[in-house]
Design an enzyme around this catalytic site. Structure first.
Site, mmCIF file in Angstrom:
data_model
loop_
_atom_site.group_PDB
_atom_site.id
_atom_site.type_symbol
_atom_site.label_atom_id
_atom_site.label_comp_id
_atom_site.label_asym_id
_atom_site.label_seq_id
_atom_site.Cartn_x
_atom_site.Cartn_y
_atom_site.Cartn_z
ATOM 1 N N ARG A 135 10.429 8.239 -1.407
ATOM 2 C CA ARG A 135 11.598 8.355 -1.874
ATOM 3 C C ARG A 135 11.940 7.868 -3.412
ATOM 4 N NH1 ARG A 135 15.466 5.794 2.261
ATOM 5 N NH2 ARG A 135 13.325 4.645 2.972
ATOM 6 N N ASN A 179 15.179 -7.802 12.773
ATOM 7 C CA ASN A 179 13.457 -8.196 12.578
ATOM 8 C C ASN A 179 13.292 -7.798 11.071
ATOM 9 O OD1 ASN A 179 10.641 -8.742 12.293
ATOM 10 N ND2 ASN A 179 10.246 -6.710 12.874
ATOM 11 N N TYR A 222 0.887 -6.437 -41.682
ATOM 12 C CA TYR A 222 0.129 -5.427 -41.197
ATOM 13 C C TYR A 222 -0.221 -4.441 -42.244
ATOM 14 C CZ TYR A 222 -1.498 -1.877 -37.863
ATOM 15 O OH TYR A 222 -1.919 -0.982 -37.181
ATOM 16 N N ALA A 226 0.597 -1.249 -0.037
ATOM 17 C CA ALA A 226 0.111 -0.096 -0.132
ATOM 18 C C ALA A 226 0.842 1.261 0.139
ATOM 19 C CB ALA A 226 -0.670 0.081 1.261
ATOM 20 N N GLU A 256 12.536 -2.058 19.147
ATOM 21 C CA GLU A 256 12.924 -1.163 18.196
ATOM 22 C C GLU A 256 14.126 -0.419 18.463
ATOM 23 O OE1 GLU A 256 11.524 -0.597 15.304
ATOM 24 O OE2 GLU A 256 9.921 -2.448 15.933
ATOM 25 N N LYS A 281 8.386 -12.431 -34.950
ATOM 26 C CA LYS A 281 7.313 -11.930 -33.821
ATOM 27 C C LYS A 281 6.176 -12.874 -34.111
ATOM 28 C CE LYS A 281 4.194 -9.537 -34.502
ATOM 29 N NZ LYS A 281 2.671 -9.630 -34.588
ATOM 30 N N GLY A 297 5.703 -6.079 -0.350
ATOM 31 C CA GLY A 297 5.839 -6.139 -1.616
ATOM 32 C C GLY A 297 6.949 -5.159 -2.125
ATOM 33 N N ASP A 298 7.586 -4.802 -1.320
ATOM 34 C CA ASP A 298 9.063 -3.907 -1.537
ATOM 35 C C ASP A 298 10.081 -4.631 -1.075
ATOM 36 O OD1 ASP A 298 8.634 -3.673 1.124
ATOM 37 O OD2 ASP A 298 8.851 -1.457 1.185
#
Length: 449
Positions: free
Chosen positions: A15, A170, A370, A10, A155, A334, A104-105
């Site tokens: 950056r 972690n 084409y 999300a 942390e 192709k 996701g990163d």
């Protein structure tokens, strides 16, 4: 063990300085989020839930293009990692099995590591957290382990000097029974400086509830996160180095490994020779004994056993080469199927076509596929010979063992074993070249004056 993947995707990625959501930036031809999805694929997850936010429509489109069975849920407010995972609650309502939270990163968590996490769950752990030994722990959260139990996650800003000496850090990856995970998340508060709900808090809550938490470790490289263009380039380099080594260990020869660029899903057989500066786009399968010569580009294609491609060849999506096909320098294909032993040796374009076994396509041949609106098919029969500098105007069929004379423009079908040739009549004017040259020289001289 029934499994669901929850992939957090999300974030905006400020950056990155991009209009594209961070998780859609590519490594090896695939978005970061696809790498996360692929990591869990060997575990055969029953469900895959992607939590999207910034650029959700773009994320949804790309995720579903890769896996139409994936589910997309929205995190409309960025309120922390626990809040992000909680957005998958409704999608997984009634799901009976484990859930693994991925990012996701963070594209390089391996299937082997995820298997280790599953093994830890199978051995009786209620919550499994993935950690790594950091060369420079810095701002990473520390995993405090007591015996075989994960006591807490601290942390860096809250750690004591002794805890800061801990190098086990972690990664953020967590696994638990789905119902347990969401029950723990429901107890997470946001009484902190950021006012956010942190997934790491579930370890304290689980321990307080008498549950067993453990840490599983992996190599630090697997936890590499991408937050900037610099990180993206570093991740690409990590992937390419690893993939090159894998290719060589599996039996391919890379003449200059550092110049070969792989896609995330490239498949090479044994005894494949890859010369310098070959680039693989997504969707390439190369069978045993193929030679890929220098400066060739392949994407979305299949190269059959013993074929030779290049140098300077381009195989575009839909190209399918059977055994022993030869594609030479400056040839582009192709959506073309070439049967066993077919040859297109130089300076040609073969698109929307089928080429029969042992057919030979002369230099400079093009299939005119084409018409400005629609694509049309060219069929070339087995053992046909197409002379150099020919244009085959599709739709058209060249029969088996037919010959097409050099320089021809073919717009009608050619039967089997027939000769087709279209040329203007050649005329020869003796002595005219010398006269014309003299006249042109006089004209040039007069212009100079």
């Amino acid at each position: 063990m029934t499994l669901a993947l929850i992939i957090l995707a999300a974030g905006k990625g400020t950056r990155m300085r991009s209009d594209l959501p961070k998780v859609l930036h590519p490594i090896a031809g695939a978005p970061l989020v696809v790498h996360a999805m692929e990591a869990g694929k060997p575990l055969s997850p029953e469900r895959c839930v992607v939590v999207a936010g910034h650029g959700a429509d773009l994320v949804r489109k790309r995720v579903l293009a890769h896996d139409p069975t994936a589910e997309i849920v929205l995190q409309t407010e960025q309120l922390g990692t626990a809040h992000a995972v909680d957005q998958a609650r409704a999608a997984l309502e009634g799901f009976e099995g484990d859930a693994i939270v991925l990012y996701g990163d963070t594209p390089f968590v391996s299937a082997e590591t995820l298997g280790d996490i599953q093994a830890a769950r199978a051995s009786g752990a209620d919550v499994v957290v993935l950690g790594f030994e950091a060369a420079v722990p810095g701002k990473y959260g520390r995993l405090v382990v007591e015996g075989d139990r994960l006591a807490r996650i601290v942390e860096a800003k809250d750690a004591t000097p002794a805890e800061l000496d801990i190098t086990l850090c972690n990664s953020g990856v967590v696994c638990a029974d789905s119902a347990t995970l969401f029950d723990l998340i429901s107890k997470v508060g946001n009484d902190n400086a950021s006012g956010e709900y942190y997934l790491t808090d579930i370890v304290d809550i689980a321990n307080a509830d008498g549950k067993r938490c453990v840490a599983v470790t992996c190599d630090e490289a697997e936890t590499l996160g991408v937050n900037s263009r610099v990180d993206l380039a570093a991740a690409e380099a990590v992937f390419q180095t690893s993939r090159r080594r894998q290719a060589m260990e599996e039996g391919a020869t890379l003449v200059a490994p550092e110049t070969v660029h792989f896609a995330y899903d490239t498949k090479l057989g044994r005894d494949v020779l890859v010369e310098p500066n070959v680039v693989f786009g997504p969707g390439v399968v190369v069978e045993d004994g193929v030679e890929l010569r220098a400066f060739s580009h392949l994407e979305g294609c299949h190269v059959g056993q013993g074929s030779i491609v290049g140098p300077y060849a381009r195989l575009r999506p839909g190209s399918d080469l059977a055994e022993g096909v030869k594609i030479g320098n400056f040839v582009e294909t192709k959506n073309a199927v070439l049967a066993k032993g077919a040859k297109v040796n130089h300076l040609s374009y073969i698109g929307d076509a089928s080429v029969g076994a042992e057919a030979n396509i002369g230099a400079g041949t093009i299939t005119c596929n084409y018409d400005g609106v629609l694509k049309h098919h060219t069929e070339i029969g087995e053992n046909a010979f197409i002379g150099s500098n020919s244009a085959l105007v599709a739709p058209v069929k060249i029969g088996a063992r037919a010959l097409v004379g050099a320089g021809s423009v073919i717009s009608r079908d050619v039967p089997d074993e027939a000769l087709a040739m279209t040329r203007a009549k050649q005329e020869v004017k003796p002595g005219l070249a010398a006269k014309l040259r003299a006249r042109l020289l006089e004209l040039k001289a007069s212009r100079k004056k």
